[in-house]
Design a protein around this motif. Sequence first.
Motif, PDB file in Angstrom:
ATOM      1  N   GLY A   1       0.785  -1.230   0.000  1.00 56.00           N
ATOM      2  CA  GLY A   1       0.000   0.000   0.000  1.00 56.00           C
ATOM      3  C   GLY A   1       0.815   1.277   0.000  1.00 56.00           C
ATOM      4  N   ARG A   2       2.084   1.187  -0.377  1.00 56.37           N
ATOM      5  CA  ARG A   2       2.982   2.341  -0.359  1.00 56.37           C
ATOM      6  C   ARG A   2       2.451   3.495  -1.201  1.00 56.37           C
ATOM      7  N   ILE A   3       1.829   3.200  -2.334  1.00 55.40           N
ATOM      8  CA  ILE A   3       1.223   4.229  -3.191  1.00 55.40           C
ATOM      9  C   ILE A   3      -0.275   4.294  -2.942  1.00 55.40           C
ATOM     10  N   LEU A   4      -0.886   3.155  -2.732  1.00 57.19           N
ATOM     11  CA  LEU A   4      -2.329   3.029  -2.548  1.00 57.19           C
ATOM     12  C   LEU A   4      -2.853   3.912  -1.418  1.00 57.19           C
ATOM     13  N   ILE A   5      -2.205   3.891  -0.262  1.00 56.34           N
ATOM     14  CA  ILE A   5      -2.702   4.632   0.895  1.00 56.34           C
ATOM     15  C   ILE A   5      -2.600   6.145   0.700  1.00 56.34           C
ATOM     16  N   PRO A   6      -1.472   6.688   0.228  1.00 52.48           N
ATOM     17  CA  PRO A   6      -1.452   8.134  -0.011  1.00 52.48           C
ATOM     18  C   PRO A   6      -2.484   8.588  -1.051  1.00 52.48           C
ATOM     19  N   MET A   7      -2.760   7.744  -2.039  1.00 53.81           N
ATOM     20  CA  MET A   7      -3.781   8.093  -3.038  1.00 53.81           C
ATOM     21  C   MET A   7      -5.161   8.149  -2.382  1.00 53.81           C
ATOM     22  N   ALA A   8      -5.445   7.209  -1.494  1.00 54.24           N
ATOM     23  CA  ALA A   8      -6.724   7.215  -0.781  1.00 54.24           C
ATOM     24  C   ALA A   8      -6.817   8.435   0.130  1.00 54.24           C
ATOM     25  N   LEU A   9      -5.728   8.764   0.795  1.00 53.89           N
ATOM     26  CA  LEU A   9      -5.719   9.932   1.675  1.00 53.89           C
ATOM     27  C   LEU A   9      -5.927  11.229   0.897  1.00 53.89           C
ATOM     28  N   ALA A  10      -5.577  11.212  -0.392  1.00 53.08           N
ATOM     29  CA  ALA A  10      -5.785  12.385  -1.252  1.00 53.08           C
ATOM     30  C   ALA A  10      -7.217  12.432  -1.790  1.00 53.08           C
ATOM     31  N   GLY A  11      -8.049  11.461  -1.394  1.00 58.15           N
ATOM     32  CA  GLY A  11      -9.459  11.490  -1.761  1.00 58.15           C
ATOM     33  C   GLY A  11      -9.873  10.604  -2.913  1.00 58.15           C
TER      34      GLY A  11
END
Length: 112
Positions: free
Chosen positions: A52-62
């Motif tokens: 989730g290294r990329i997945l989580i920041p993308m989710a946090l960005a909405g």
Amino acid sequence: MAVNSATVYDCDLRVAELYDQSETSVDDVALILRLVRGHGPLRILEPFCGTGRILIPMALAGHEIVGLDQSRGMLARAEEKVALLPPAEGAGVWGSRGAGVRQLLGSDYRIG
């Protein structure tokens, strides 16, 4: 010695934890976030999502993001990290192991 290519990447949780400790660069994540900025909340399909290294920041960005990975250990680690997010931020994150791809391909994802 024969290697089963179907399971060679299916690492356990300890390997996923080591991966998180060694993969600390965030330059690529910053670049991706910069490239999608201003394009509204997107529905994103991330193959090989790992921990989730990329997945989580993308989710946090909405963004609503579905992560796919063949490795149970990597997905389990991603799920642990998503579970630590406040409910509103973790709501747009979904994970699936390889076989789940067929159900997801019918969904409306913007490609290109």
